[in-house]
Motif scaffolding. Sequence first.
Motif, PDB file in Angstrom:
ATOM      1  N   PRO A  81       5.663   4.788  -8.038  1.00 34.48           N
ATOM      2  CA  PRO A  81       4.603   5.605  -8.259  1.00 34.48           C
ATOM      3  C   PRO A  81       3.134   5.093  -7.473  1.00 34.48           C
ATOM      4  CG  PRO A  81       5.017   4.638 -10.337  1.00 34.48           C
ATOM      5  CD  PRO A  81       6.110   4.206  -9.566  1.00 34.48           C
ATOM      6  N   ALA A  82       2.245   5.730  -7.740  1.00 37.59           N
ATOM      7  CA  ALA A  82       0.968   5.658  -7.170  1.00 37.59           C
ATOM      8  C   ALA A  82       0.343   4.410  -7.824  1.00 37.59           C
ATOM      9  CB  ALA A  82      -0.043   6.742  -7.342  1.00 37.59           C
ATOM     10  N   ALA A  83       0.610   4.064  -9.191  1.00 36.22           N
ATOM     11  CA  ALA A  83       0.155   2.830  -9.704  1.00 36.22           C
ATOM     12  C   ALA A  83       0.708   1.668  -9.057  1.00 36.22           C
ATOM     13  CB  ALA A  83       0.978   2.966 -11.135  1.00 36.22           C
ATOM     14  N   ALA A  84       1.510   1.574  -8.297  1.00 41.61           N
ATOM     15  CA  ALA A  84       1.785   0.470  -7.504  1.00 41.61           C
ATOM     16  C   ALA A  84       1.008   0.139  -6.354  1.00 41.61           C
ATOM     17  CB  ALA A  84       3.513   0.446  -6.953  1.00 41.61           C
ATOM     18  N   ASP A  85       0.343   1.160  -5.896  1.00 37.12           N
ATOM     19  CA  ASP A  85      -0.622   0.686  -4.603  1.00 37.12           C
ATOM     20  C   ASP A  85      -1.590  -0.433  -5.092  1.00 37.12           C
ATOM     21  OD1 ASP A  85      -1.904   1.516  -2.244  1.00 37.12           O
ATOM     22  OD2 ASP A  85      -3.484   2.273  -3.276  1.00 37.12           O
ATOM     23  N   GLY A  86      -1.469  -1.163  -4.184  1.00 35.39           N
ATOM     24  CA  GLY A  86      -2.350  -2.605  -4.325  1.00 35.39           C
ATOM     25  C   GLY A  86      -1.735  -3.656  -5.214  1.00 35.39           C
ATOM     26  N   ALA A  87      -0.545  -3.570  -5.491  1.00 34.19           N
ATOM     27  CA  ALA A  87       0.301  -4.580  -6.279  1.00 34.19           C
ATOM     28  C   ALA A  87       1.149  -5.291  -5.521  1.00 34.19           C
ATOM     29  CB  ALA A  87       1.089  -3.922  -7.481  1.00 34.19           C
ATOM     30  N   ARG A  88       1.576  -6.366  -5.964  1.00 36.11           N
ATOM     31  CA  ARG A  88       2.386  -7.164  -5.130  1.00 36.11           C
ATOM     32  C   ARG A  88       3.889  -6.680  -5.761  1.00 36.11           C
ATOM     33  NH1 ARG A  88       0.980 -13.212  -4.105  1.00 36.11           N
ATOM     34  NH2 ARG A  88       0.816 -13.403  -6.623  1.00 36.11           N
ATOM     35  N   LEU A  89       4.844  -6.947  -4.834  1.00 33.07           N
ATOM     36  CA  LEU A  89       6.274  -6.555  -5.568  1.00 33.07           C
ATOM     37  C   LEU A  89       6.964  -7.715  -5.964  1.00 33.07           C
ATOM     38  CD1 LEU A  89       7.457  -3.656  -3.056  1.00 33.07           C
ATOM     39  CD2 LEU A  89       6.243  -3.380  -5.154  1.00 33.07           C
ATOM     40  N   ARG A  90       7.614  -7.657  -6.810  1.00 33.01           N
ATOM     41  CA  ARG A  90       8.379  -8.736  -7.493  1.00 33.01           C
ATOM     42  C   ARG A  90       9.861  -8.448  -7.737  1.00 33.01           C
ATOM     43  NH1 ARG A  90       6.215 -11.433 -12.935  1.00 33.01           N
ATOM     44  NH2 ARG A  90       7.061  -9.488 -13.796  1.00 33.01           N
ATOM     45  N   LEU A  91      10.586  -9.191  -7.182  1.00 28.52           N
ATOM     46  CA  LEU A  91      11.966  -9.113  -7.544  1.00 28.52           C
ATOM     47  C   LEU A  91      12.315 -10.161  -8.938  1.00 28.52           C
ATOM     48  CD1 LEU A  91      13.731  -9.172  -3.963  1.00 28.52           C
ATOM     49  CD2 LEU A  91      12.869  -7.425  -5.259  1.00 28.52           C
ATOM     50  N   PRO A  92      12.621  -9.753  -9.954  1.00 31.60           N
ATOM     51  CA  PRO A  92      12.466 -10.767 -10.992  1.00 31.60           C
ATOM     52  C   PRO A  92      13.678 -11.684 -11.180  1.00 31.60           C
ATOM     53  CG  PRO A  92      12.816  -8.386 -11.816  1.00 31.60           C
ATOM     54  CD  PRO A  92      12.589  -8.421 -10.568  1.00 31.60           C
ATOM     55  N   GLU A  93      13.885 -12.455 -11.954  1.00 35.70           N
ATOM     56  CA  GLU A  93      14.631 -13.544 -12.037  1.00 35.70           C
ATOM     57  C   GLU A  93      15.939 -12.831 -12.447  1.00 35.70           C
ATOM     58  OE1 GLU A  93      15.690 -17.775 -14.296  1.00 35.70           O
ATOM     59  OE2 GLU A  93      13.883 -16.778 -14.836  1.00 35.70           O
ATOM     60  N   SER A  94      15.989 -11.900 -13.430  1.00 36.18           N
ATOM     61  CA  SER A  94      17.247 -11.358 -13.830  1.00 36.18           C
ATOM     62  C   SER A  94      18.109 -10.795 -12.626  1.00 36.18           C
ATOM     63  CB  SER A  94      16.834  -9.739 -14.534  1.00 36.18           C
ATOM     64  OG  SER A  94      15.874  -8.908 -13.950  1.00 36.18           O
ATOM     65  N   ASN A  95      17.589 -10.339 -11.631  1.00 35.51           N
ATOM     66  CA  ASN A  95      18.443 -10.210 -10.240  1.00 35.51           C
ATOM     67  C   ASN A  95      19.161 -11.159  -9.893  1.00 35.51           C
ATOM     68  OD1 ASN A  95      17.434  -7.247  -9.936  1.00 35.51           O
ATOM     69  ND2 ASN A  95      15.665  -8.255  -9.042  1.00 35.51           N
TER      70      ASN A  95
ATOM     71  N   ARG B 181       0.787  -1.244   0.032  1.00 35.49           N
ATOM     72  CA  ARG B 181       0.018   0.085  -0.059  1.00 35.49           C
ATOM     73  C   ARG B 181       0.795   1.155   0.007  1.00 35.49           C
ATOM     74  NH1 ARG B 181      -4.728  -1.237  -2.156  1.00 35.49           N
ATOM     75  NH2 ARG B 181      -5.589  -3.188  -1.111  1.00 35.49           N
ATOM     76  N   ALA B 182       0.369   2.404  -0.706  1.00 42.11           N
ATOM     77  CA  ALA B 182       1.120   3.601  -0.784  1.00 42.11           C
ATOM     78  C   ALA B 182       0.940   4.122   0.514  1.00 42.11           C
ATOM     79  CB  ALA B 182       0.341   4.564  -1.777  1.00 42.11           C
ATOM     80  N   GLY B 183       2.141   4.720   1.123  1.00 43.95           N
ATOM     81  CA  GLY B 183       2.329   5.335   2.428  1.00 43.95           C
ATOM     82  C   GLY B 183       2.981   4.353   3.331  1.00 43.95           C
ATOM     83  N   ARG B 184       3.014   3.082   3.135  1.00 44.39           N
ATOM     84  CA  ARG B 184       3.538   2.198   4.027  1.00 44.39           C
ATOM     85  C   ARG B 184       4.720   1.475   3.603  1.00 44.39           C
ATOM     86  NH1 ARG B 184      -2.096  -1.245   4.956  1.00 44.39           N
ATOM     87  NH2 ARG B 184      -3.610   0.296   5.821  1.00 44.39           N
ATOM     88  N   PRO B 185       5.936   1.816   4.016  1.00 44.02           N
ATOM     89  CA  PRO B 185       7.353   1.354   3.517  1.00 44.02           C
ATOM     90  C   PRO B 185       7.370  -0.259   3.662  1.00 44.02           C
ATOM     91  CG  PRO B 185       7.497   3.170   5.211  1.00 44.02           C
ATOM     92  CD  PRO B 185       6.078   2.735   5.179  1.00 44.02           C
ATOM     93  N   VAL B 186       7.849  -0.748   2.745  1.00 48.09           N
ATOM     94  CA  VAL B 186       8.120  -1.853   2.480  1.00 48.09           C
ATOM     95  C   VAL B 186       9.398  -2.494   2.743  1.00 48.09           C
ATOM     96  CG1 VAL B 186       7.578  -4.176   1.089  1.00 48.09           C
ATOM     97  CG2 VAL B 186       6.330  -2.181   0.819  1.00 48.09           C
ATOM     98  N   ALA B 187       9.752  -3.802   3.715  1.00 47.58           N
ATOM     99  CA  ALA B 187      10.763  -4.288   4.084  1.00 47.58           C
ATOM    100  C   ALA B 187      10.948  -5.666   2.988  1.00 47.58           C
ATOM    101  CB  ALA B 187      11.163  -4.464   5.450  1.00 47.58           C
TER     102      ALA B 187
ATOM    103  N   ARG C 146      11.513   6.001   4.006  1.00 46.62           N
ATOM    104  CA  ARG C 146      10.354   6.653   4.853  1.00 46.62           C
ATOM    105  C   ARG C 146       9.187   6.673   3.741  1.00 46.62           C
ATOM    106  NH1 ARG C 146      13.823  12.194   6.051  1.00 46.62           N
ATOM    107  NH2 ARG C 146      15.545  11.254   7.344  1.00 46.62           N
ATOM    108  N   PRO C 147       7.973   6.798   4.663  1.00 47.92           N
ATOM    109  CA  PRO C 147       6.834   6.915   3.782  1.00 47.92           C
ATOM    110  C   PRO C 147       6.787   7.992   3.095  1.00 47.92           C
ATOM    111  CG  PRO C 147       6.200   7.260   6.226  1.00 47.92           C
ATOM    112  CD  PRO C 147       7.726   7.125   6.122  1.00 47.92           C
ATOM    113  N   GLU C 148       6.034   8.053   1.892  1.00 50.80           N
ATOM    114  CA  GLU C 148       5.795   8.922   1.193  1.00 50.80           C
ATOM    115  C   GLU C 148       4.203   8.909   0.832  1.00 50.80           C
ATOM    116  OE1 GLU C 148       8.271   9.784  -2.054  1.00 50.80           O
ATOM    117  OE2 GLU C 148       9.875   9.163  -1.014  1.00 50.80           O
ATOM    118  N   PRO C 149       3.464   9.989   0.945  1.00 51.68           N
ATOM    119  CA  PRO C 149       2.091   9.960   0.350  1.00 51.68           C
ATOM    120  C   PRO C 149       1.882   9.727  -1.078  1.00 51.68           C
ATOM    121  CG  PRO C 149       2.442  11.903   1.712  1.00 51.68           C
ATOM    122  CD  PRO C 149       3.827  11.225   1.316  1.00 51.68           C
ATOM    123  N   GLY C 150       1.031   8.573  -1.314  1.00 50.41           N
ATOM    124  CA  GLY C 150       0.611   8.370  -2.518  1.00 50.41           C
ATOM    125  C   GLY C 150       1.694   7.465  -3.408  1.00 50.41           C
TER     126      GLY C 150
END
Length: 426
Positions: free
Chosen positions: A260-274, A171-177, A199-203
């Motif tokens: 950006p805000a488009a990531a709100d509600g998405a899941r974060l992926r670390l792709p295989e290329s990493n 969610r936007a505004g909630r830092p992810v570890a 740090r949290p950033e609005p949106g």
Amino acid sequence: MTGTRRTVAVLFLLPALVLLGALVVYPIGYSLVRSFYDSSGDGFAGVDNYRTLFTDDGIRTALRNNVVWVVFAPTVSTALGLVFAVLTERVRWGTAFKLVVFMPMAISMLAAGIIFRLVYDQDPDKGVANAVWVGVHDTFAQSSAFPKAHPGRSSPLRPDGGGFITEAPVRAGRPVALPLVGVAPDRLPDGVREAVAARPEPGRVTGTAWQDFTRGKGVGKLGVPDPSEVGYAGMRIEAVKDGEVVAAAKAAGDGTFTLPAAADGARLRLPESNFREPYDGVGWLGPALVTPAIIGAYVWMWAGFAMVLIAAGLAGVPRELLEAARVDGATEWQVFRKVTVPLLAPVLAVVVVTLMINVLKVFDLVFIIAPGSSQDDANVLALELYRKGFAEGRPGVASAISVFLLLLVIPVMLFNMRRLRREVRR
């Protein structure tokens, strides 16, 4: 007087005849006789040893490889020698180039084998061939700096193909570890800095990807960047919704990233290329490429020999014929193909036949360059003769191989002798 001259001639020839008989005729005769006896040398084996030539897997592999050698090694060496000889006539530093190309002939097969064993080393830090190959490969497909990285004990990530993805949407505004472990300190990329909590950033979706590991038992806190822990600089993070990437970012030196805000509600992926393993090059000395690799070493040595002989023949080509062809409108390629090559045909035949005889006896390069794991795949008749006679204790079979090699060489030698006689008659 004639008798005296004949006697003197015989006396002069006698030392050479004695040496020829002791070092050539006797060994050939003994090998021929020995090939009809068993391993002990006491029992008559008939043609059993010769039958083994076509039933033993090792000998059949060696015979097949010898065919490859005879077809490709003389052809490539002669072709390169022809090209070098023709081109060096057109440059001012042609003599220096010929010297450089011919220089490998001054090196023994043993030394050349050791050199190319290092050249073909799998490790790009040691082997020149793979150093060049990996450099070219990494220019177009850079390998990852985190090939061994994986989620820590308190990580929100789970496996996703060759990469990892968060179990829950962010969610936007909630830092992810995004804590990870597994990268050795000396393997971390350049530009890493001490990891910090985002740090949290609005949106916006913010977070940190870092090495969640501190040396020492009970030191540091899981899931939180500690002072001695570093960020995963350059780690790519993608925001995924319904299987589509809606946003992406790269971690800074301290591991922080912002989406950006488009990531709100998405899941974060670390792709295989990493996590792609570093490309370590081609297995030049593996079963598939070991024979072509050794042939390459042979060509490096003998292309200079072919060049020198062809250059000597080229010096005797009448220049007026070449100039006449050019005056008649022939291009340089046509002059080369229809005038130069036909006039050099006798020299080219000498070079090809000489190299064919030479490759039938090749032993040193194969024995030294091919590692034990792929020596069976690179096997040739001369090496198999050595192995059967000294390693396996089967001198009868080894003698049969030597006689078979002699039978292969004789037609080539006869062809060469007849061609030389025809040249003398002209």
